[in-house]
Write a protein that holds these residues in place. Structure first.
Motif, PDB file in Angstrom:
ATOM      1  N   ALA A  30       0.837  -1.193   0.000  1.00  0.00           N
ATOM      2  CA  ALA A  30       0.000   0.000   0.000  1.00  0.00           C
ATOM      3  C   ALA A  30       0.873   1.244   0.000  1.00  0.00           C
ATOM      4  O   ALA A  30       1.852   1.325   0.754  1.00  0.00           O
ATOM      5  N   LEU A  31       0.518   2.195  -0.837  1.00  0.00           N
ATOM      6  CA  LEU A  31       1.128   3.522  -0.848  1.00  0.00           C
ATOM      7  C   LEU A  31       0.067   4.488  -0.331  1.00  0.00           C
ATOM      8  O   LEU A  31      -1.000   4.616  -0.938  1.00  0.00           O
ATOM      9  N   VAL A  32       0.348   5.137   0.788  1.00  0.00           N
ATOM     10  CA  VAL A  32      -0.662   5.960   1.453  1.00  0.00           C
ATOM     11  C   VAL A  32      -0.147   7.391   1.579  1.00  0.00           C
ATOM     12  O   VAL A  32       0.868   7.648   2.255  1.00  0.00           O
ATOM     13  N   GLY A  33      -0.825   8.308   0.902  1.00  0.00           N
ATOM     14  CA  GLY A  33      -0.448   9.702   0.952  1.00  0.00           C
ATOM     15  C   GLY A  33      -1.357  10.502   1.849  1.00  0.00           C
ATOM     16  O   GLY A  33      -2.110   9.950   2.665  1.00  0.00           O
ATOM     17  N   ASP A  34      -1.330  11.831   1.689  1.00  0.00           N
ATOM     18  CA  ASP A  34      -2.185  12.680   2.500  1.00  0.00           C
ATOM     19  C   ASP A  34      -3.550  12.893   1.867  1.00  0.00           C
ATOM     20  O   ASP A  34      -4.432  13.483   2.470  1.00  0.00           O
ATOM     21  N   GLY A  35      -3.732  12.399   0.655  1.00  0.00           N
ATOM     22  CA  GLY A  35      -5.043  12.478   0.012  1.00  0.00           C
ATOM     23  C   GLY A  35      -5.245  11.368  -1.003  1.00  0.00           C
ATOM     24  O   GLY A  35      -6.365  11.110  -1.442  1.00  0.00           O
ATOM     25  N   ALA A  91       0.816  -6.243   3.048  1.00  0.00           N
ATOM     26  CA  ALA A  91       1.914  -6.685   3.913  1.00  0.00           C
ATOM     27  C   ALA A  91       2.895  -5.555   4.175  1.00  0.00           C
ATOM     28  O   ALA A  91       3.638  -5.586   5.155  1.00  0.00           O
ATOM     29  N   VAL A  92       2.907  -4.588   3.296  1.00  0.00           N
ATOM     30  CA  VAL A  92       3.833  -3.461   3.400  1.00  0.00           C
ATOM     31  C   VAL A  92       3.043  -2.177   3.185  1.00  0.00           C
ATOM     32  O   VAL A  92       2.176  -2.117   2.307  1.00  0.00           O
ATOM     33  N   GLU A  93       3.352  -1.165   3.963  1.00  0.00           N
ATOM     34  CA  GLU A  93       2.697   0.137   3.807  1.00  0.00           C
ATOM     35  C   GLU A  93       3.754   1.233   3.823  1.00  0.00           C
ATOM     36  O   GLU A  93       4.557   1.319   4.742  1.00  0.00           O
ATOM     37  N   VAL A  94       3.746   2.045   2.766  1.00  0.00           N
ATOM     38  CA  VAL A  94       4.650   3.186   2.647  1.00  0.00           C
ATOM     39  C   VAL A  94       3.810   4.449   2.760  1.00  0.00           C
ATOM     40  O   VAL A  94       2.856   4.638   1.988  1.00  0.00           O
ATOM     41  N   ARG A  95       4.146   5.307   3.712  1.00  0.00           N
ATOM     42  CA  ARG A  95       3.398   6.543   3.945  1.00  0.00           C
ATOM     43  C   ARG A  95       4.284   7.757   3.685  1.00  0.00           C
ATOM     44  O   ARG A  95       5.386   7.870   4.231  1.00  0.00           O
ATOM     45  N   ALA A  96       3.784   8.662   2.857  1.00  0.00           N
ATOM     46  CA  ALA A  96       4.492   9.915   2.564  1.00  0.00           C
ATOM     47  C   ALA A  96       3.456  10.884   2.000  1.00  0.00           C
ATOM     48  O   ALA A  96       2.265  10.566   1.922  1.00  0.00           O
ATOM     49  N   ARG A 147       6.763  11.150  -6.883  1.00  0.00           N
ATOM     50  CA  ARG A 147       8.164  11.204  -7.274  1.00  0.00           C
ATOM     51  C   ARG A 147       8.850   9.864  -7.034  1.00  0.00           C
ATOM     52  O   ARG A 147       9.728   9.462  -7.808  1.00  0.00           O
ATOM     53  N   ALA A 148       8.471   9.163  -5.977  1.00  0.00           N
ATOM     54  CA  ALA A 148       9.026   7.833  -5.739  1.00  0.00           C
ATOM     55  C   ALA A 148       8.669   6.887  -6.870  1.00  0.00           C
ATOM     56  O   ALA A 148       9.503   6.080  -7.308  1.00  0.00           O
ATOM     57  N   THR A 151       8.432   3.561   5.295  1.00  0.00           N
ATOM     58  CA  THR A 151       7.719   2.295   5.449  1.00  0.00           C
ATOM     59  C   THR A 151       7.283   2.129   6.904  1.00  0.00           C
ATOM     60  O   THR A 151       8.115   2.082   7.810  1.00  0.00           O
ATOM     61  N   VAL A 152       5.970   2.062   7.107  1.00  0.00           N
ATOM     62  CA  VAL A 152       5.426   1.984   8.466  1.00  0.00           C
ATOM     63  C   VAL A 152       4.930   0.575   8.798  1.00  0.00           C
ATOM     64  O   VAL A 152       4.554   0.310   9.937  1.00  0.00           O
ATOM     65  N   ARG A 153       4.945  -0.304   7.804  1.00  0.00           N
ATOM     66  CA  ARG A 153       4.550  -1.688   8.047  1.00  0.00           C
ATOM     67  C   ARG A 153       5.288  -2.596   7.084  1.00  0.00           C
ATOM     68  O   ARG A 153       5.391  -2.296   5.898  1.00  0.00           O
ATOM     69  N   GLY A 154       5.814  -3.699   7.586  1.00  0.00           N
ATOM     70  CA  GLY A 154       6.443  -4.686   6.729  1.00  0.00           C
ATOM     71  C   GLY A 154       7.827  -4.276   6.253  1.00  0.00           C
ATOM     72  O   GLY A 154       8.433  -3.321   6.751  1.00  0.00           O
ATOM     73  N   ASP A 155       8.301  -4.994   5.260  1.00  0.00           N
ATOM     74  CA  ASP A 155       9.649  -4.804   4.713  1.00  0.00           C
ATOM     75  C   ASP A 155       9.542  -4.394   3.249  1.00  0.00           C
ATOM     76  O   ASP A 155       9.090  -5.173   2.401  1.00  0.00           O
ATOM     77  N   VAL A 156       9.960  -3.167   2.930  1.00  0.00           N
ATOM     78  CA  VAL A 156       9.852  -2.662   1.558  1.00  0.00           C
ATOM     79  C   VAL A 156      10.957  -3.201   0.658  1.00  0.00           C
ATOM     80  O   VAL A 156      10.888  -3.073  -0.572  1.00  0.00           O
ATOM     81  N   GLU A 157      11.972  -3.820   1.232  1.00  0.00           N
ATOM     82  CA  GLU A 157      13.155  -4.213   0.459  1.00  0.00           C
ATOM     83  C   GLU A 157      12.816  -5.015  -0.805  1.00  0.00           C
ATOM     84  O   GLU A 157      13.337  -4.713  -1.883  1.00  0.00           O
ATOM     85  N   PRO A 158      11.948  -6.047  -0.728  1.00  0.00           N
ATOM     86  CA  PRO A 158      11.670  -6.824  -1.945  1.00  0.00           C
ATOM     87  C   PRO A 158      10.928  -6.042  -3.031  1.00  0.00           C
ATOM     88  O   PRO A 158      10.832  -6.519  -4.165  1.00  0.00           O
TER      89      PRO A 158
END
Length: 216
Positions: free
Chosen positions: A148-153, A164-169, A176-177, A191-198
């Motif tokens: 999951a990619l979770v932004g401000d809107g 399994a993974v959540e990236v928040r910005a 841009r990412a 990354t606020v949940r899980g492992d983003v490495e893979p």
């Protein structure tokens, strides 16, 4: 038209730049200076109008655009670009807005080099975020759990079920990412949940992720 608005912002950004600023390295495109990147942006428009646009926008093609304008200063590049605006708008009306992606991405690259924020919350940026989310999805391992990619809107999930993974910005940073303009270190920090490495390789939609953190 979004392309026209972006062009106007870029012209405002670069007009009157002193030579040392025009010669500054662009962190997102470290082989190029500000003037070089503008040369590419102008050259892309010229090539598109002339019918010379390879599908992959390969390095040899972009390098020719820069080299062909090696002796032109910022004012000359802006004048050439302004002369291309109407033919390019006509081309986009007939063929689609693909050039909008290039100017949207590189406007921010220039802003990062010059440390002048702006143009972050535009319809073009939102459209590119969706386009590159689809590219990101296509690069994911089909067997990987959802991310999951979770932004401000804005938010996006790669599949069904609990991510399994959540990236928040911010919405902008996530855009841009997805354009390979944020480092692995930044993605790990968000990354606020899980492992983003893979999942990091999937973010390299436009080439390798930068070695250093980027911001605009």
């Amino acid at each position: 038209m979004e392309w026209t608005r972006a062009q106007e912002r870029v012209i405002d950004l670069v007009t009157g730049l002193p030579a040392p600023r025009a010669a500054a390295t662009v962190p997102a495109c470290p082989d190029w200076t500000v003037r070089d990147l503008l040369s590419h942006m102008v050259g892309l428009g010229a090539d598109v109008v002339a019918g010379d646009e390879p599908d992959d926008h390969n390095e040899a093609w972009t390098a020719r655009q820069v080299e062909a304008r090696r002796d032109r200063d910022i004012d000359a590049l802006v004048a050439e670009w302004q002369g291309l605006a109407e033919p390019l708008r006509a081309w986009m009306a007939e063929h689609g807005t693909r050039p909008l992606g290039d100017i949207t991405i590189h406007e921010q690259d220039l802003r990062g080099a010059l440390v002048v924020p702006g143009g972050q919350d535009t319809p073009a940026m939102a459209a590119m975020r969706e386009r590159f989310a689809a590219r990101f999805a296509a690069r994911l391992d089909p067997g990987a759990p959802p991310i999951a990619l979770v932004g401000d809107g804005w938010s996006w999930v790669s599949g069904e079920g609990e991510p399994a993974v959540e990236v928040r910005a911010t919405d902008f940073d996530l855009a841009r990412a997805l354009m390979a303009r944020r480092s692995a270190a930044q993605l790990r920090a968000w990354t606020v949940r899980g492992d983003v490495e893979p999942y990091l390789d999937a973010f390299a939609t436009l080439g390798a992720l930068p070695d250093r953190d980027l911001s605009e």
